[in-house]
Structures are given as structure tokens and as C-alpha cells.
Design a protein around this motif. Structure first.
Motif, short mmCIF file in Angstrom:
data_model
loop_
_atom_site.label_atom_id
_atom_site.label_comp_id
_atom_site.label_asym_id
_atom_site.label_seq_id
_atom_site.Cartn_x
_atom_site.Cartn_y
_atom_site.Cartn_z
N SER A 163 38.64 8.49 14.27
CA SER A 163 40.04 8.13 13.99
C SER A 163 40.23 6.61 14.08
N LYS A 164 39.27 5.94 14.72
CA LYS A 164 39.34 4.49 14.89
C LYS A 164 38.34 3.74 14.00
N TRP A 165 37.18 4.37 13.74
CA TRP A 165 36.06 3.66 13.14
C TRP A 165 35.57 4.30 11.86
N VAL A 166 35.03 3.47 10.98
CA VAL A 166 34.34 3.91 9.77
C VAL A 166 32.87 3.49 9.90
N VAL A 167 31.95 4.43 9.64
CA VAL A 167 30.52 4.16 9.72
C VAL A 167 30.02 3.72 8.34
N SER A 168 29.35 2.58 8.29
CA SER A 168 28.83 2.08 7.01
C SER A 168 27.61 2.88 6.58
N ASN A 169 27.53 3.11 5.28
CA ASN A 169 26.41 3.84 4.70
C ASN A 169 26.16 3.27 3.30
N TYR A 170 25.48 2.14 3.25
CA TYR A 170 25.23 1.47 1.97
C TYR A 170 23.99 0.60 2.08
N GLU A 171 23.53 0.11 0.94
CA GLU A 171 22.38 -0.79 0.87
C GLU A 171 22.83 -2.13 0.30
N SER A 172 22.21 -3.22 0.79
CA SER A 172 22.54 -4.55 0.30
C SER A 172 21.27 -5.39 0.24
N ASN A 173 20.93 -5.84 -0.97
CA ASN A 173 19.76 -6.69 -1.14
C ASN A 173 20.03 -8.09 -0.61
N ASN A 174 19.03 -8.63 0.10
CA ASN A 174 19.15 -9.97 0.69
C ASN A 174 20.46 -10.10 1.46
N TYR A 175 20.72 -9.14 2.32
CA TYR A 175 22.00 -9.08 3.04
C TYR A 175 22.23 -10.37 3.84
N ALA A 176 23.42 -10.95 3.68
CA ALA A 176 23.85 -12.17 4.38
C ALA A 176 22.88 -13.33 4.15
N GLY A 177 22.11 -13.26 3.06
CA GLY A 177 21.15 -14.33 2.77
C GLY A 177 19.99 -14.38 3.73
N GLY A 178 19.73 -13.26 4.43
CA GLY A 178 18.69 -13.23 5.46
C GLY A 178 17.33 -12.79 4.99
N GLY A 179 17.14 -12.58 3.68
CA GLY A 179 15.82 -12.26 3.16
C GLY A 179 15.37 -10.83 3.33
N SER A 180 16.27 -9.95 3.73
CA SER A 180 15.90 -8.54 3.91
C SER A 180 16.86 -7.66 3.13
N ASN A 181 16.31 -6.66 2.46
CA ASN A 181 17.14 -5.63 1.82
C ASN A 181 17.52 -4.62 2.90
N VAL A 182 18.78 -4.64 3.29
CA VAL A 182 19.25 -3.89 4.46
C VAL A 182 19.91 -2.59 4.03
N THR A 183 19.57 -1.52 4.71
CA THR A 183 20.26 -0.25 4.59
C THR A 183 21.02 0.01 5.88
N PHE A 184 22.32 0.22 5.80
CA PHE A 184 23.10 0.61 6.98
C PHE A 184 23.20 2.12 7.00
N SER A 185 22.77 2.72 8.09
CA SER A 185 22.65 4.18 8.17
C SER A 185 23.39 4.73 9.38
N ALA A 186 24.11 5.84 9.17
CA ALA A 186 24.78 6.52 10.28
C ALA A 186 23.77 7.06 11.28
N GLY A 187 22.55 7.35 10.82
CA GLY A 187 21.52 7.87 11.72
C GLY A 187 21.05 6.86 12.74
N ASN A 188 21.40 5.59 12.58
CA ASN A 188 21.00 4.56 13.53
C ASN A 188 22.08 4.25 14.56
N ILE A 189 23.06 5.14 14.67
CA ILE A 189 24.14 5.01 15.66
C ILE A 189 24.07 6.16 16.64
N ASP A 190 24.11 5.85 17.93
CA ASP A 190 24.01 6.88 18.97
C ASP A 190 24.95 6.52 20.12
N LEU A 191 25.71 7.50 20.60
CA LEU A 191 26.62 7.28 21.73
C LEU A 191 26.33 8.22 22.89
N SER A 192 25.18 8.85 22.89
CA SER A 192 24.87 9.83 23.94
C SER A 192 24.63 9.19 25.30
#
Length: 379
Positions: A163-192
Motif C-alpha cells: 500500500s506504500k511501495w511499488v517494486v520495480s521490475n524492468y531492465e535498463s541498458n547502461n543504467y545510470a551510465g554505470g556500464g552495466s545492463n541492470v535488471t531490477f527484480s522483485a526476487g531480490n527483495i527480502d523482508l524475512s
């Protein structure tokens, strides 16, 4: 004649389907209307800006929603308060913000802003002269707020509060000019583990999988505080680990949620690079209309921010942005101050660049932790 019957039926059924789609589209448009208008403050000294936000009753359709705006100026001059003629709510969104510019006044005036889409809604604020502005409560300050936060999340319920947050799920080539093609995945978030844990992997030097969340609400002037442990190899928030090259741990606000990232407003507070690039420096940057302004100083030395949690705080006002670490003032920006409300963004992503984040560390999993996010609206 019999051969024509299926064709006639096909034409009729296609026509009926088209009419049904048009009715559904028109119905969806009429179901969306303006719900309310909110303001970043109930009063302001003339000459200072505010931020207004229009709220819809449902997500905007594909073509978006244009809400027309009008100022009801009791002085009849039209110069005491200026707003844009309209504000666009993008497709799928339920709100959008706009800047309100004011002028100095010699006596208090109650200003009303009207918005129209389907229905007309209004919001009011008091425009005051400097002499009649109330003296602030000395026990309460933006730098050390004592009142309950306007927004807070401790990430301690075992799962993300959607209700507060949206989880990103997208790909971005050369994200933020950092030289890496980044995938943001919900599977990489854990609150356990009783806090927010973001995971980062780099399967190759040019690819990485990280994590990102953004708030559903936009926020304006006020105090923002993040309790964060920068990325390290520790799989638990209290364990030992080391930082690696090729990563950015970041808490910031931005007016346009990802993946578009149009930096009309962006306050990076802070960005912590991977080991080989940062030399124990953390970085702050302020963006307005896609132009960057570096605070003074731009960097601050924090020894081993990956070893434990630190409180990173900034106070955003119309005239300045001040940056704190663990309650101590470290940097300040007094020019290029943005005015448009923004969402809170937390992300952890990979790089492969000697000048930003460092070269990739392939095959080593890293973790970034956040204990809390707090926001106090400016009074």
C-alpha cells in the motif's frame, strides 16, 4: 444467399464488439474524476513556493488525464499566486504534482486553487506577509523533528507493505551510465529478517540483477531520513562482510518514478559507490530540470559504511537542502533547489565503470539493508 449469411453475421458481430469496446472505454473515462487537491502547506510567507498535488478517483486511462487549474485570487490582480493552466496525470497514475509560485503581500490573503476534471475540487492556503508569520516552535525544528513522521516504514512486518511501495521490475541498458545492463527484480527483495534486504548479483561484467522500490505517494518540502547499511557480502544485517567493486547503494527522491527518470526533481542522499571507486566517500547530488548542482562539499568521508547502519538525513526547503549523517551536518546546497514533489526511491544496482561504482565483481552476491524510512512534512 445462404453463403452471405455467415458474412453478414460476422459483420454484425464485429460491429457489436466494436460498440461494446467503445462503451467500455467511455465508461472507464467517465468513472475517473478528480477526487481532491492537496497542498504541501496550509500557509506560506508570500514569495515562497508550495507544491500542489491532484488526486484522481481511479488510475488515469491510456491517454492520461489533464486537470485544468485556476487560482481564485481575492486581490483580483492575478499576481499573488501563479499555477500552470493544467497538470497531466500519466496513464495508470492516480496523482500528479505541480508548482505554486507566490508573491509578497502586505497583509494575509486566503488563496484558493480549483482543479477540474469531471468535477471541480478546491484547496486553500493562507498567504502571509513576513511580519505576521508565526514564530516557529523552538522545540521543533526540521533538523531534529520531534513530532510523529508524516510517513514511516520500519520494514519489520515480514513482507513489503504494497500500500506504500511499488517494486520495480524492468531492465535498463547502461543504467545510470554505470556500464552495466541492470535488471531490477522483485526476487531480490527480502523482508524475512526484520528489515529490508536488497540483493545484487553480477553474472557477467556487463550485466547485473539488483532491486528497487519506490513510494506510491509523492512528497515535498520536509525532512527525509534513511537508516541504511551499504552493500556488502554479509547475508544478514548484523553479520560481517566486505564491500566489493561494481555497485551503488542509493537512497534518493525523484519526481518521475522509474523507469523514465526525468530529473525535474532529484535529490541523491546519498549514493555510495563500490570499493575501488569511492575511497570511503559518499556522494550527494541535487537535480533540477535535469541540471545537476553539487552541494558543498559534494563528498564526505564515511569509513566502512558497509559495516553497519548509519542515519542519512536531508532537509529540503525552498531555499536550501542540508545533508546530515548520524545527526551531524555534513553538506549544504543553496542553489538549483527543485520545487516539484517526488517519490522516495531505494535501489541497489551493479556497475562496470572505473569512474562510477567501480568495475564489476562477477559471481559475488552482495546485500544492502534498510531499517527505516521516515518523512516529516515541512510545517
Amino acid at each position: 444467399m445462404k453463403k452471405l449469411i455467415p458474412l453478414v453475421l460476422l459483420v454484425l458481430s464485429s460491429t457489436a464488439l466494436l460498440q461494446a469496446q467503445l462503451r467500455a472505454h467511455n465508461r472507464s473515462r467517465t468513472e475517473v474524476s478528480l477526487s481532491s487537491i492537496s497542498l504541501s502547506a496550509t500557509s506560506v510567507v508570500g514569495g515562497n513556493p508550495l507544491i500542489g498535488t491532484v488526486h484522481l478517483t481511479a488510475p488515469a486511462p491510456l491517454e492520461g488525464v489533464v486537470v485544468t487549474l485556476v487560482v481564485d485570487d481575492p486581490s483580483d490582480s492575478g499576481a499573488q499566486c501563479v499555477v500552470p493552466v493544467s497538470v497531466l496525470v500519466p496513464a495508470g497514475a492516480t496523482s500528479a504534482s505541480f508548482a505554486i509560485q507566490t508573491s509578497a503581500v502586505s497583509s494575509n490573503l486566503t488563496m484558493s486553487i480549483s482543479g477540474t476534471y469531471g468535477v471541480t475540487r478546491r484547496a486553500s492556503f493562507v498567504l502571509t506577509d513576513a511580519d505576521s508569520a508565526p514564530t516557529p516552535d523552538q522545540s521543533e525544528s526540521p533538523e531534529n523533528p520531534t513530532k510523529p513522521p508524516t510517513f514511516v516504514d520500519y520494514f519489520n512486518n515480514g513482507k513489503l507493505d504494497t500500500s506504500k511501495w511499488v517494486v520495480s521490475n524492468y531492465e535498463s541498458n547502461n543504467y545510470a551510465g554505470g556500464g552495466s545492463n541492470v535488471t531490477f527484480s522483485a526476487g531480490n527483495i527480502d523482508l524475512s529478517g526484520g528489515n529490508l534486504r536488497m540483493e545484487l548479483t553480477q553474472p557477467t561484467s556487463g550485466t547485473s540483477t539488483g532491486a528497487e522500490i519506490t513510494t506510491k505517494l509523492s512528497f515535498g518540502y520536509g525532512t527525509y531520513e534513511f537508516s541504511m547499511r551499504a552493500g556488502s557480502t554479509s547475508p544478514s544485517s548484523s553479520g560481517t562482510g566486505k564491500t566489493e567493486s561494481g555497485q551503488i547503494s542509493s537512497t534518493f527522491i525523484i519526481d518521475n518514478p522509474p523507469p523514465s527518470y526525468a530529473s525535474i526533481t532529484e535529490i541523491d542522499a546519498p549514493e555510495i559507490e563500490g570499493l575501488s571507486a569511492r575511497n570511503n566517500d559518499i556522494e550527494w547530488t541535487v537535480w533540477k530540470n535535469s541540471a545537476a548542482t553539487d552541494p558543498n562539499p559534494e563528498y564526505n568521508v564515511v569509513l566502512n559504511p558497509e559495516d553497519g547502519f548509519h542515519r542519512y538525513k536531508f532537509v529540503w526547503s525552498a531555499t536550501s537542502i542540508t545533508f546530515y549523517i548520524d545527526g551531524v551536518l555534513k553538506s549544504k546546497c543553496t542553489s538549483g533547489i527543485p520545487t516539484v514533489a517526488a517519490v522516495i526511491d531505494i535501489n541497489f544496482y551493479g556497475t562496470n565503470d572505473t569512474k562510477w561504482g567501480g568495475l564489476a565483481t562477477v559471481g559475488v552476491t552482495r546485500y544492502m539493508y534498510v531499517n527505516s524510512v521516515k518523512f516529516w512534512a515541512a510545517s
